[in-house]
Motif scaffolding. Sequence first.
Motif, PDB file in Angstrom:
ATOM      1  N   GLY A  44       0.795  -1.224   0.000  1.00 35.50           N
ATOM      2  CA  GLY A  44       0.000   0.000   0.000  1.00 35.50           C
ATOM      3  C   GLY A  44       0.827   1.273   0.000  1.00 35.50           C
ATOM      4  N   THR A  45       2.081   1.206   0.471  1.00 38.73           N
ATOM      5  CA  THR A  45       2.964   2.372   0.414  1.00 38.73           C
ATOM      6  C   THR A  45       3.238   2.744  -1.037  1.00 38.73           C
ATOM      7  N   PHE A  46       3.438   1.735  -1.884  1.00 38.52           N
ATOM      8  CA  PHE A  46       3.659   1.963  -3.314  1.00 38.52           C
ATOM      9  C   PHE A  46       2.356   2.393  -3.998  1.00 38.52           C
ATOM     10  N   GLN A  47       1.243   1.816  -3.581  1.00 40.23           N
ATOM     11  CA  GLN A  47      -0.035   2.172  -4.191  1.00 40.23           C
ATOM     12  C   GLN A  47      -0.364   3.641  -3.985  1.00 40.23           C
ATOM     13  N   ARG A  48      -0.032   4.160  -2.832  1.00 37.90           N
ATOM     14  CA  ARG A  48      -0.303   5.572  -2.560  1.00 37.90           C
ATOM     15  C   ARG A  48       0.436   6.471  -3.544  1.00 37.90           C
ATOM     16  N   LEU A  49       1.691   6.160  -3.812  1.00 43.03           N
ATOM     17  CA  LEU A  49       2.476   6.995  -4.727  1.00 43.03           C
ATOM     18  C   LEU A  49       1.957   6.881  -6.159  1.00 43.03           C
ATOM     19  N   ALA A  50       1.512   5.687  -6.547  1.00 41.71           N
ATOM     20  CA  ALA A  50       0.915   5.538  -7.874  1.00 41.71           C
ATOM     21  C   ALA A  50      -0.373   6.350  -7.968  1.00 41.71           C
ATOM     22  N   TYR A  51      -1.176   6.311  -6.917  1.00 44.42           N
ATOM     23  CA  TYR A  51      -2.428   7.069  -6.869  1.00 44.42           C
ATOM     24  C   TYR A  51      -2.155   8.571  -7.010  1.00 44.42           C
ATOM     25  N   LEU A  52      -1.070   9.040  -6.383  1.00 49.99           N
ATOM     26  CA  LEU A  52      -0.705  10.462  -6.436  1.00 49.99           C
ATOM     27  C   LEU A  52       0.091  10.820  -7.688  1.00 49.99           C
ATOM     28  N   ARG A  53       0.381   9.810  -8.527  1.00 50.53           N
ATOM     29  CA  ARG A  53       1.199   9.996  -9.729  1.00 50.53           C
ATOM     30  C   ARG A  53       2.555  10.618  -9.387  1.00 50.53           C
ATOM     31  N   ASP A  54       3.141  10.132  -8.309  1.00 53.92           N
ATOM     32  CA  ASP A  54       4.395  10.677  -7.794  1.00 53.92           C
ATOM     33  C   ASP A  54       5.537   9.744  -8.184  1.00 53.92           C
ATOM     34  N   ALA A  55       5.974   9.838  -9.436  1.00 54.30           N
ATOM     35  CA  ALA A  55       7.029   8.949  -9.941  1.00 54.30           C
ATOM     36  C   ALA A  55       8.368   9.198  -9.239  1.00 54.30           C
ATOM     37  N   GLU A  56       8.638  10.436  -8.888  1.00 53.18           N
ATOM     38  CA  GLU A  56       9.912  10.750  -8.242  1.00 53.18           C
ATOM     39  C   GLU A  56      10.056  10.016  -6.912  1.00 53.18           C
ATOM     40  N   ASN A  57       9.017  10.097  -6.081  1.00 47.15           N
ATOM     41  CA  ASN A  57       9.082   9.411  -4.794  1.00 47.15           C
ATOM     42  C   ASN A  57       8.944   7.896  -4.948  1.00 47.15           C
ATOM     43  N   MET A  58       8.277   7.457  -6.015  1.00 45.60           N
ATOM     44  CA  MET A  58       8.223   6.021  -6.279  1.00 45.60           C
ATOM     45  C   MET A  58       9.630   5.492  -6.540  1.00 45.60           C
ATOM     46  N   THR A  59      10.383   6.181  -7.353  1.00 44.71           N
ATOM     47  CA  THR A  59      11.767   5.780  -7.627  1.00 44.71           C
ATOM     48  C   THR A  59      12.598   5.810  -6.354  1.00 44.71           C
ATOM     49  N   ARG A  60      12.381   6.823  -5.538  1.00 48.61           N
ATOM     50  CA  ARG A  60      13.105   6.923  -4.269  1.00 48.61           C
ATOM     51  C   ARG A  60      12.777   5.721  -3.366  1.00 48.61           C
ATOM     52  N   LEU A  61      11.493   5.337  -3.319  1.00 50.30           N
ATOM     53  CA  LEU A  61      11.074   4.217  -2.473  1.00 50.30           C
ATOM     54  C   LEU A  61      11.638   2.895  -2.976  1.00 50.30           C
ATOM     55  N   VAL A  62      11.637   2.692  -4.279  1.00 47.70           N
ATOM     56  CA  VAL A  62      12.225   1.477  -4.844  1.00 47.70           C
ATOM     57  C   VAL A  62      13.686   1.357  -4.421  1.00 47.70           C
ATOM     58  N   GLY A  63      14.431   2.462  -4.548  1.00 45.74           N
ATOM     59  CA  GLY A  63      15.832   2.448  -4.156  1.00 45.74           C
ATOM     60  C   GLY A  63      16.024   2.192  -2.672  1.00 45.74           C
ATOM     61  N   TYR A  64      15.179   2.801  -1.858  1.00 46.43           N
ATOM     62  CA  TYR A  64      15.254   2.612  -0.404  1.00 46.43           C
ATOM     63  C   TYR A  64      15.068   1.143  -0.039  1.00 46.43           C
TER      64      TYR A  64
END
Length: 453
Positions: free
Chosen positions: A189-209
Amino acid sequence: MDTPPQPYRPETTILDLGDAFYDPVVAAHFPETHLRFRNDSAAAEVGLESLGGAEWIEHFGRFVPLPGSLEKPLALRYHGHQFRNYNPEIGDGRGFLFAQLRDRDDRLMDLATKGSGTTPWSRFGDGRLTLKGGMREVLATEMLEALGVPTSRSFSLIETGEELERNDEPSPTRSAVLVRLSHSHVRIGTFQRLAYLRDAENMTRLVGYVLRNLYDEEPGDNAPARLLDLVVGRTATLAASYMAAGFVHGVLNTDNINVTGESFDYGPWRWAPTWDPAFTAAYFDHAGLYAFGRQPEAIHWNVMQLAVALRAVSEAQPLIDILETFPERYQRAVSDAILWRLGVVPREPTRDRALVQTIEQALTRSETGIDRFFFDAFGGTAPEGAASDDLRAALVGYAPRKPRAHAYWSGVPCSMLIDEVEAIWSAIAERDDWGPFHAKIDAIRQMGEALAG
């Protein structure tokens, strides 16, 4: 040789993600703090076993920060599918991330709470936990750990002296705050939230984290696909371990599946008395969405939602190709898990799968209790009450992985069926008698020693 003490090694790694991922919060102030459970085994793995009683209460009942770790608790932000309905209005509503630290295996670990007060995501809840709910989570995590399931561990349970009103148990009821030790609280759900917000920058940051800190890998080409591949493997193993344990989580929503494949957040869980695929844990699961036999399907569906979210930063085809490996990985994992509980050494995949299918058929036909069957069969002997010629034939040539030398095997199988859970709670609720609770934990740990290895 004795294992040297694990040093206390605090971390604040979650702060690398930035404040778009969490909200600083303040813990509730509780009128009382009575320590009911302290997991010294888990504490020793993160360098906290030397804490005195007063220090323990200060940190895990009053939430005074641990030295060098987070200065303020953080309520994590996420969304999730709840019984397949998407909900963008959830997050840590009665818990928070309290501290991070390293364990004996150098893994990044979280100490997080349940019942520690309201947060911006509490909606209409009171942010509290019932003592019965806390007690049940301790029993669930102890039993799952003993049965080889990757799980969070109940670290501390403190009764807090408030009277809570609940619709699903006699009220007012006693209150508690639980601390759990887990290898991350990053959820699908942490990833789903970023997809919902269309926040690709933070999605990439989360993947790396996640890759760096939870899988010890540097992000390379198509890091989202690599992450999905790792999560598929871990969650297939989780689903398999539930089946071998006879466990029903009850609420396998996407906000309850973390990206390390570690089971956590226990609510209406049950152990299935017999091998009944339709057995459910949650009284509100009217359609049996998360029934015992549907858990692998449910977890696979949840990982599909992670793939959907990762489409924000990845091409579709690599993700699809990885998702299609889940069934085969699950089949391998469930064979390994059931043969581990059976106490035999695996042979070759085709024969192992045939043995597992024969065990499932024997359990279904005979309606023998799951715990009784594996207790009697440990080491590769077909139990008389559940045996068939097919089962005896399937077991030929399988060697025991360890002898039945532990004292546990001279007693009776340890189980965790609902009647016993209710009896343990009744002793606490009616007489404040914690003896049956602690005796059960001792019995579970004896079983874990007998099964270990």
